[in-house]
Write a protein that holds these residues in place. Structure first.
Motif, PDB file in Angstrom:
ATOM      1  N   GLU A  83       0.870  -1.184   0.000  1.00 37.02           N
ATOM      2  CA  GLU A  83       0.000   0.000   0.000  1.00 37.02           C
ATOM      3  C   GLU A  83       0.904   1.230   0.000  1.00 37.02           C
ATOM      4  O   GLU A  83       1.839   1.319   0.788  1.00 37.02           O
ATOM      5  CB  GLU A  83      -0.863  -0.017   1.264  1.00 37.02           C
ATOM      6  CG  GLU A  83      -1.611   1.266   1.519  1.00 37.02           C
ATOM      7  CD  GLU A  83      -2.118   1.375   2.947  1.00 37.02           C
ATOM      8  OE1 GLU A  83      -2.620   2.466   3.269  1.00 37.02           O
ATOM      9  OE2 GLU A  83      -2.026   0.423   3.724  1.00 37.02           O
ATOM     10  N   ALA A 142       0.812   5.484   0.057  1.00 45.86           N
ATOM     11  CA  ALA A 142       0.024   6.703   0.225  1.00 45.86           C
ATOM     12  C   ALA A 142       0.969   7.879   0.381  1.00 45.86           C
ATOM     13  O   ALA A 142       1.851   7.863   1.242  1.00 45.86           O
ATOM     14  CB  ALA A 142      -0.872   6.596   1.448  1.00 45.86           C
ATOM     15  N   VAL A 161      -4.651   6.421  -2.195  1.00 46.37           N
ATOM     16  CA  VAL A 161      -3.943   5.203  -1.771  1.00 46.37           C
ATOM     17  C   VAL A 161      -3.956   4.233  -2.943  1.00 46.37           C
ATOM     18  O   VAL A 161      -4.995   4.001  -3.559  1.00 46.37           O
ATOM     19  CB  VAL A 161      -4.619   4.573  -0.534  1.00 46.37           C
ATOM     20  CG1 VAL A 161      -3.958   3.264  -0.172  1.00 46.37           C
ATOM     21  CG2 VAL A 161      -4.587   5.542   0.628  1.00 46.37           C
ATOM     22  N   HIS A 203      -2.242   0.352  -4.488  1.00 41.87           N
ATOM     23  CA  HIS A 203      -1.690  -0.954  -4.092  1.00 41.87           C
ATOM     24  C   HIS A 203      -0.821  -1.501  -5.218  1.00 41.87           C
ATOM     25  O   HIS A 203      -1.179  -1.404  -6.388  1.00 41.87           O
ATOM     26  CB  HIS A 203      -2.831  -1.939  -3.792  1.00 41.87           C
ATOM     27  CG  HIS A 203      -3.708  -1.474  -2.684  1.00 41.87           C
ATOM     28  ND1 HIS A 203      -4.821  -0.713  -2.899  1.00 41.87           N
ATOM     29  CD2 HIS A 203      -3.622  -1.656  -1.346  1.00 41.87           C
ATOM     30  CE1 HIS A 203      -5.389  -0.444  -1.737  1.00 41.87           C
ATOM     31  NE2 HIS A 203      -4.692  -0.999  -0.783  1.00 41.87           N
TER      32      HIS A 203
END
Length: 96
Positions: free
Chosen positions: A4, A6, A89, A91
């Motif tokens: 992840e 961000a 965000v 992935h």
């Protein structure tokens, strides 16, 4: 393993308070099922910019297990008011 990513743009001059709040919030995320590890890194060029990298076993561990948990409500309370704008965000997974 899923990564992840961000980019966190913290409101001007609130970086120190954000870091204190994150120190508390890290205990929440690290207790979640499927969590592997995380790194919070501060930008060298822009002092109120951070990147959060979290390794999860699966995307569902993040999107469902964490984001739909009661623990996430506390995460939001601690951190979400610091962001301007609210982060995107994404992935990622390794190709090899």
């Amino acid at each position: 393993m899923i990564l992840e990513v961000a980019i966190l743009n913290v409101k001007l001059d609130e970086g120190e308070e954000f870091e204190k709040a994150f120190n508390e919030a890290r205990l929440i995320i690290s207790s979640m099922s499927g969590y592997i590890s995380h790194d919070l890194m501060k930008c060298m060029e822009q002092t109120d910019k951070y990147i959060l990298l979290v390794k999860w076993e699966t995307i569902e561990d993040h999107e469902i297990g964490f984001r739909q948990s009661t623990e996430y409500l506390e995460w939001k309370r601690l951190l979400h008011h610091f962001y301007e704008p609210f982060p995107t965000v994404e992935h990622y997974q390794a190709l090899n």
